[in-house]
Design an enzyme around this catalytic site. Structure first.
Site, PDB file in Angstrom:
ATOM      1  CG  HIS A  84      37.745  37.974  42.992  1.00 56.18           C
ATOM      2  ND1 HIS A  84      36.493  38.125  43.559  1.00 56.18           N
ATOM      3  CD2 HIS A  84      37.559  37.264  41.853  1.00 56.18           C
ATOM      4  CE1 HIS A  84      35.587  37.550  42.784  1.00 56.18           C
ATOM      5  NE2 HIS A  84      36.197  37.029  41.738  1.00 56.18           N
ATOM      6  CG  ASP A 100      33.517  39.924  40.844  1.00 55.24           C
ATOM      7  OD1 ASP A 100      33.402  41.150  40.987  1.00 55.24           O
ATOM      8  OD2 ASP A 100      32.989  39.088  41.605  1.00 55.24           O
ATOM      9  CB  CYS A 106      35.499  33.947  43.606  1.00 56.69           C
ATOM     10  SG  CYS A 106      35.324  33.438  41.884  1.00 56.69           S
ATOM     11  CB  CYS A 166      37.251  36.438  38.241  1.00 54.99           C
ATOM     12  SG  CYS A 166      35.543  35.865  38.375  1.00 54.99           S
ATOM     13  NE  ARG A 217      32.562  41.770  43.621  1.00 51.08           N
ATOM     14  CZ  ARG A 217      32.245  40.798  44.477  1.00 51.08           C
ATOM     15  NH1 ARG A 217      31.813  41.119  45.689  1.00 51.08           N
ATOM     16  NH2 ARG A 217      32.346  39.526  44.133  1.00 51.08           N
TER      17      ARG A 217
END
Length: 758
Positions: free
Chosen positions: A636, A577, A639, A575, A579
């Protein structure tokens, strides 16, 4: 320091433990005395003094001291050279030397001796004991040296004495059977040497077999005479004192460290300087009373700890029990046959040759010192063998300190009609001293004149001879039209030598770890870069400057090697993302991962009505051009894309591009709605995040050309799930459809990623 009296609660543990150690100490003390050529009473005296004196004064609460097998060879040689009473004087003087060392607080210096040398010495002593005591087991007499024992052994094996051989075999058989008894059984509470010696003694007495027996004086100290000074050269006597003191000290301290690592909760840490004082006092008193040299003994110490001892009271009490037995049960001890004690020592000698140590030392490439010490002790003597082992370790350490790797590669080859390559990359790694100058200059002289050379000095030290060789070559190469660019990965040894600034480089203040977010880092300047008045662009540029100042020079050699070609083995789809940092959770670096990031880590299915070729193009290039072997889909927790799917897309209706993209996640949502919850306490969002990983792996298999390569075993599919809160990564088992923690180590004889994942 005056030891405190033990309480009733501690005696409840220490009293039984002392009896166990006492039962172990009696046969071993008698056997070691016989093997050393000393009076049998000397072994009992050493056991009493070692238990009571070292137990009261020593710095290790659970260590048990007494006559040690590791000193047998030294004592036997001293007895033959100087006589028994003079050997007692050497023991006394060795004790005084240990007291001086303990008072000087140098105990930890003794631990500088390599364990390879110590264990090699013990193994050599074990071999010497075996070669000597096998003769006693067979009814003969040991010779004066290991070589003589080895030479006489074939004849002894061909003509053994029946009764001693049978008693020795019986002792070994009982020891083997006892070691295989269930650990939880009550019989295992009795140490194996005791029933082995007891059965051999009862057999010899009841059948009237002809075998030598232990001889004790009427009382433990009968016929006692003051120690006499040894007659011989002063250097030889001093060497004997130092040998006994140091070998006993090192063995005791190593034993103390080993026991300290395994001590139960509540037991205080060992004080090594105090332990050395206790050993010195014990040896001084033992030598004065006519006992053997004393050292900490790992066999008795381990038995003491495993029997449940809590304080030094167990060690002291075991010495008291030995004293009581020696004074009250002399006639019983005199029935013990010497072949049985010799057989016990043969087994003990085999235990000193610890093959597990060899495997560990081989892993650290220190086995040559172990075997050199072992062979030296057997064929040259204890002192000579130890010095040989120390010399081998010194040579190995010097070799490691001067290890140097030099390699060169032509980054830009010469044209077919050209005379030389236009660019050469040379990497020097290790410690660059005068010993490595021939190796470096040999390679540098092969660099064609006129070429452009990138010289990476990845060295932790450079002496003047090495600098001068490199600098003179550089000047000569540049005079002939070439160019040399020098990059130093560690400290700037070359640069400081050129500029004449040879002061110690300043240490940069510690900074936050490289993977910490900008907001968590402490900057050198007084202004925080993430303050409201600082623009995001300034934060980014500050990060780039930090990279240039601290990291670029470290990764430059790696990047130079990768500059012309990448050869990753893994395609990593995850992803967008912020993080998730793939290189952190996989502990990978430049050139390892070919990464595709998109919202939700989605893989559009083959022939999807909502076309999007970005992921397919990545997969095609990775598999057909880069020859990727593994494709990983990593989801993760929490999400946002999966949360939007659960909400029916209402939250992203105002984002038309994102809304169209999330349609590729409808298969994940349908699978989520069709499957029943597993009964765990996972939230719906967590379930969907994990199901999405499984669905994207299935989506990859909708591409026919990729499915063929997966089924043929050329490509492996892996599913991962990162829990953001715990920072733990889980791996998918597709046969069960469940995620589980990544194993600590790969299963032996199987690949790191089980085939069930594909």
């Amino acid at each position: 320091m005056t030891p405190r009296l033990p309480s009733v609660s501690t005696l409840r543990h220490d009293l039984p433990a002392s009896l166990v150690v006492f039962l172990v100490a009696i046969p071993l003390s008698l056997g070691i005395a016989v093997a050393s050529g000393a009076p049998v009473a000397a072994g009992l005296i050493a056991a009493v003094v070692g238990g009571i004196v070292a137990g009261c004064i020593g710095g290790s609460a659970l260590q048990v001291s007494g006559p040690a097998a590791g000193l047998t060879v030294i004592v036997a040689g001293l007895v033959q050279t100087y006589g028994w009473r003079a050997t007692c004087t050497i023991t006394l003087l060795a004790g005084l030397l240990q007291l001086a060392l303990g008072a000087s607080r140098v105990a930890r210096t003794a631990l500088a001796v390599s364990p390879a040398v110590v264990h090699g010495m013990l193994a050599g002593v074990g071999v010497v004991i075996i070669l000597a005591q096998v003769h006693v087991v067979l009814g003969g007499s040991p010779q004066q040296s290991a070589i003589d024992n080895l030479r006489e052994l074939p004849g002894q094996l061909l003509h053994p004495h029946t009764h001693p051989a049978l008693l020795g075999s019986l002792t070994v058989l009982v020891l083997l059977v006892w070691s295989r008894l269930p650990r939880g059984g009550w019989l295992r509470l009795i140490p194996g040497p005791l029933p082995a010696i007891a059965l051999a003694t009862a057999t010899a007495w009841s059948l009237g077999w002809n075998a030598q027996r232990v001889e004790l004086p009427d009382t433990l100290l009968s016929g006692w005479d003051a120690p006499v000074l040894p007659h011989g050269s002063l250097p030889g006597i001093v060497g004997a004192v130092v040998s006994v003191a140091l070998v006993a000290a090192v063995e005791s301290l190593l034993c103390s460290v080993a026991i300290d690592r395994r001590r139960p909760a509540g037991v205080p840490r060992a004080d090594l300087d105090r332990e050395l004082l206790g050993q010195g006092a014990s040896n001084a008193l033992s030598g004065f009373l006519g006992g053997l040299p004393i050292a900490g003994v790992i066999v008795r110490s381990t038995a003491n700890m495993e029997a449940g001892a809590r304080t030094r009271a167990s060690t002291v009490l075991h010495g008291v029990w030995v004293l009581v037995l020696a004074l009250a049960c002399g006639p019983l001890i005199e029935q013990v046959p010497l072949p049985a004690l010799a057989a016990l020592l043969v087994v003990l000698g085999l235990r000193l040759v610890d093959t597990a140590r060899v495997r560990d030392l081989r892993h650290h490439r220190e086995a040559p010192a172990y075997f050199a010490t072992l062979v030296g002790v057997v064929f040259l003597g204890l002192g000579e063998g130890v010095l040989l082992g120390i010399g081998i370790m010194a040579i190995m350490a010097l070799r490691r300190l001067t290890r140097l790797s030099v390699r060169a590669e032509h980054l830009v080859p010469a044209p077919e009609d050209g005379p030389v390559p236009t660019r050469v990359h040379v990497v020097v790694e290790g410690t660059l001293t005068f010993l490595g100058v021939p190796k470096v200059t040999r390679l540098l002289q092969d660099v064609p004149p006129g070429s452009h050379v990138d010289l990476d000095l990845n060295v932790d030290f450079m002496d003047h001879a090495a600098f001068d060789a490199v600098h003179q070559w550089r000047l000569a190469h540049e005079r002939h039209g070439g160019r040399v660019d020098i990059d130093e990965v560690h400290e700037a040894w070359y640069e400081r030598a050129v500029t004449g600034e040879m002061s110690q480089p300043r240490k940069t203040p510690p900074s936050a770890r490289w993977w910490a977010p900008w907001a968590n880092r402490r900057r050198r300047s007084e202004t925080e870069l993430d303050a409201p008045e600082v623009s995001p662009a300034a934060v980014l540029l500050a990060g780039v400057r930090e990279y240039h100042g601290r990291t670029a020079r470290l990764v430059r050699p790696i990047m130079a090697e990768l500059a012309m070609e990448q050869k990753p083995q893994h395609l990593f789809i995850t992803c967008v993302d912020s993080r998730i940092v793939p290189n952190i959770i996989t502990a990978s670096g430049p050139g390892d991962l070919f990464i595709n990031r998109n919202v939700g880590a989605l893989v559009p299915r083959h022939g999807s009505r909502t076309p999007d070729d970005s992921v397919a193009a990545t997969v095609e290039y990775a598999t057909n051009v880069l020859d990727i072997r593994t494709i990983t889909v990593c989801g993760h927790s929490n999400c946002g894309a999966m949360a939007a799917l659960l909400a029916g897309g209402a939250e992203v209706e105002h984002l038309p591009g994102l809304s169209r993209w999330l349609k590729h996640g409808n298969h994940s949502l349908a699978r989520f709605l069709a499957e029943q919850p597993s009964g765990t306490d996972e939230s719906p969002l967590t379930r969907l995040c994990k199901i999405n990983v499984m669905q994207q792996l299935d989506n990859l298999l909708t591409y026919p050309w990729l499915r063929e390569r997966v089924e043929s075993g050329e490509i492996e599919l892996v599913g991962l799930y990162l829990d953001l809160q715990s920072a733990n990564v889980e791996i998918l088992d597709r046969t069960t459809g469940t995620f589980s923690p990544v194993p600590a180590e790969p299963v032996p004889d199987e690949p790191p990623h089980p085939r069930t994942l594909t």
